[in-house]
Design an enzyme around this catalytic site. Structure first.
Site, PDB file in Angstrom:
ATOM      1  N   CYS A 111       0.836  -1.204   0.000  1.00 50.55           N
ATOM      2  CA  CYS A 111       0.000   0.000   0.000  1.00 50.55           C
ATOM      3  C   CYS A 111       0.873   1.257   0.000  1.00 50.55           C
ATOM      4  CB  CYS A 111      -0.984  -0.040   1.174  1.00 50.55           C
ATOM      5  SG  CYS A 111      -2.370   1.090   0.948  1.00 50.55           S
ATOM      6  N   HIS A 150      -3.726  -5.342   0.120  1.00 49.74           N
ATOM      7  CA  HIS A 150      -3.291  -5.723   1.463  1.00 49.74           C
ATOM      8  C   HIS A 150      -3.243  -7.234   1.600  1.00 49.74           C
ATOM      9  CE1 HIS A 150      -3.231  -1.757   3.354  1.00 49.74           C
ATOM     10  NE2 HIS A 150      -4.173  -1.460   2.479  1.00 49.74           N
ATOM     11  N   GLU A 192      -2.053  -8.915   3.906  1.00 44.36           N
ATOM     12  CA  GLU A 192      -2.297  -9.291   5.306  1.00 44.36           C
ATOM     13  C   GLU A 192      -3.781  -9.339   5.629  1.00 44.36           C
ATOM     14  OE1 GLU A 192      -1.425  -6.386   4.229  1.00 44.36           O
ATOM     15  OE2 GLU A 192      -2.156  -4.750   5.504  1.00 44.36           O
TER      16      GLU A 192
END
Lengths: 244, 263
Positions: free
Chosen positions: A85, A224, A226
């Site tokens: 990001c 993202h 994660e």
């Protein structure tokens, strides 16, 4: 072991929890001055720069911590870098979000604001092959067999294997290669070969960038990983295993 | 292409998932973490936790729950309920929530949205609107199609604010809301489908995503709210909790109808 850049504004926690789920050890570096996180990146471990935030604020943070030259130096010395990001966006030369603030300039290109659709883009979007097509010979041999991937990658030069590893992984995931995005800005690299994956938000945009050559090992995701479920977690694991 | 999102919602109180009628007669539905992981495995795109804990003292339990969810969950989640200050928001985000949703406190103090957006970014500031259809002259709004008017309710639906839902949402976006969680008070709990007119009115006129909520009945409800309603995401609770369908089955149906979903 990774060194994770603690940019004060980002949501570092979601990335560190992801690394903990993956059993990847990490150290926080470059942080806001608290003793535990004030260390500079050592260069002994790959660098991970995660987090949401604003381009101008992120660059200011790097300047305030004398990190701009440090990161540039380490990346140019070949320390593997993974940006997520805002950690992708700072790699480029500039951003429409803060036109007067130069980026790290490690990748040629700029960050632009979406001009169509809802902004921010929020949600899951399928990753697609970038302009450089995957060598189909790498996936035709029983694509679901992980061992065959490793064998295929082993037939390549070490540099080429690093460049192809995530492409092969994403191709093998098929429809599961869908990632969670939260972004108002997106990268526009100067050279097509810098785009690792694209996604479609009112037109194709660069969803992941990569530059791997004899000197540098840069990978960066606009999405993202994660927060992208098992797929995103595996993608980080693949990067650790095959790209670092 | 950006996928339409399916979002199961869990009401939590004192660290447990609960279900009740108008916040009364709460029934224990199980461990929120276990339920969250089950929904993640079914293919839920995000989760919403609505904290209906009555007392302020018990909010510590919610923070602990958010920490547990954040440790295990691999998809984004929003926490709402009882957020009155930027400090309340900070504690939830610090505990691992990806977004916070504000409702009554934002009506009382619209600056709250600006404060949250300035501190953490508008992507994590969700405005929840409970909207109820009213007679045309009951609110101050001027023109919306077909003479539909929706008033904003606060305090869990017990009070009517002097606000038109569309104008309020538009104001919220300028103040810093990055997403609107839009619940139809008329449809909520009725199992008669989402409020398509309400959803469409906001979803087509706002520059941020709209999550439709209230009234989910079956797969067709979702088809309707994504196509005619133009919703970016849709939320349901009891439909999933009662096991009437799974997120996976629902998404397979949506995909067969040509709606972009993550399978």
């Amino acid at each position: 072991m990774l060194e994770i850049i603690d940019y004060g504004g980002g949501n570092l926690g979601s990335m560190t929890r992801c690394l903990e789920r993956l059993d990847i050890p990490y150290k926080r570096v470059g942080g806001s001055g608290r003793s535990s996180v004030s260390a500079q990146p050592s260069g002994n471990y790959p660098l991970l720069f995660p987090g949401v935030g604003a381009f101008g604020a992120a660059m200011q943070h790097l300047h305030d911590r004398a990190l701009t030259d440090r990161i540039r130096g380490l990346v140019n010395d070949g320390v593997p870098y993974l940006g997520v990001c805002i950690g992708l966006q700072v790699l480029f030369e500039s951003s429409e979000e803060a036109p007067d603030v130069p980026g790290l300039g490690l990748l040629p290109g700029v960050i632009k604001h979406y001009r169509r659709g809802k902004v921010p883009q929020i949600g899951w979007n399928a990753l697609k092959e970038g302009p450089i097509k995957l060598n189909s010979a790498l996936t035709t041999n029983d694509p679901l067999n992980k061992a065959s991937t490793e064998e295929n990658l082993a037939t390549l030069s070490p540099l080429e294997a690093k460049r192809q590893a995530l492409r092969v992984f994403v191709a093998q995931q098929g429809e599961s290669a869908t990632a969670y995005f939260v972004n108002s800005y997106y990268p526009v690299p100067d050279a097509p070969e810098l785009t690792l994956f694209t996604a479609d938000y009112y037109g194709d945009f660069c969803a992941a960038a990569q530059l791997i050559d004899s000197q540098r090992n840069i990978t960066a995701f606009q999405f993202h990983p994660e927060k992208s479920g098992p797929f995103g977690h595996q993608l980080i694991q693949e990067w650790m295993t095959h790209v670092v | 292409m950006l996928c339409k999102r399916i979002i199961p919602c869990l009401d939590v109180a004192n660290g447990r998932t609960v279900k009740g009628v108008n916040f009364e007669h709460l029934r224990d539905m199980g461990d929120p973490v276990a339920m969250a992981l089950a929904y993640q495995n079914q293919g839920a795109d995000e989760l919403v936790f609505l904290d209906i804990t009555a007392s302020v003292e018990d909010r510590g339990t919610t923070i602990q729950l958010v920490q547990r969810v954040a440790r295990e969950l691999m998809i984004p989640f929003t926490v709402g309920g009882g957020i009155r200050t930027v400090d309340d928001a900070y504690r939830l985000l610090e505990a691992g929530a990806d977004k916070v949703s504000v409702n009554t406190a934002a009506v009382t103090n619209p600056q709250l949205m600006t404060d949250i957006a300035t501190a953490f970014g508008n992507q994590c500031c969700v405005l929840a609107i409970d909207a109820r259809q009213m007679a045309v002259n009951a609110t101050h709004s001027s023109t919306t199609p077909n003479d539909h008017r929706w008033a904003v309710l606060t305090h869990g639906g017990r009070k009517v604010a002097e606000l038109d839902a569309l104008s309020w949402a538009q104001q919220a976006v300028t103040l810093g809301a990055g997403e609107i969680l839009l619940t139809s008070w008329d449809k909520d709990g009725t199992r008669s489908g989402f409020d398509i007119a309400l959803t469409q009115t906001l979803a087509t006129q706002l520059s941020v995503p709209v999550i439709a909520s209230g009234g989910a009945h079956n797969a067709q409800s979702f088809v309707d709210v994504f196509t005619d309603g133009c919703a970016d995401a849709a939320l349901a609770a009891s439909l999933f909790h009662d096991g009437d369908t799974t997120v996976q089955l629902l998404k397979q149906t949506l995909a067969a109808e040509g709606i972009a979903v993550r399978l």
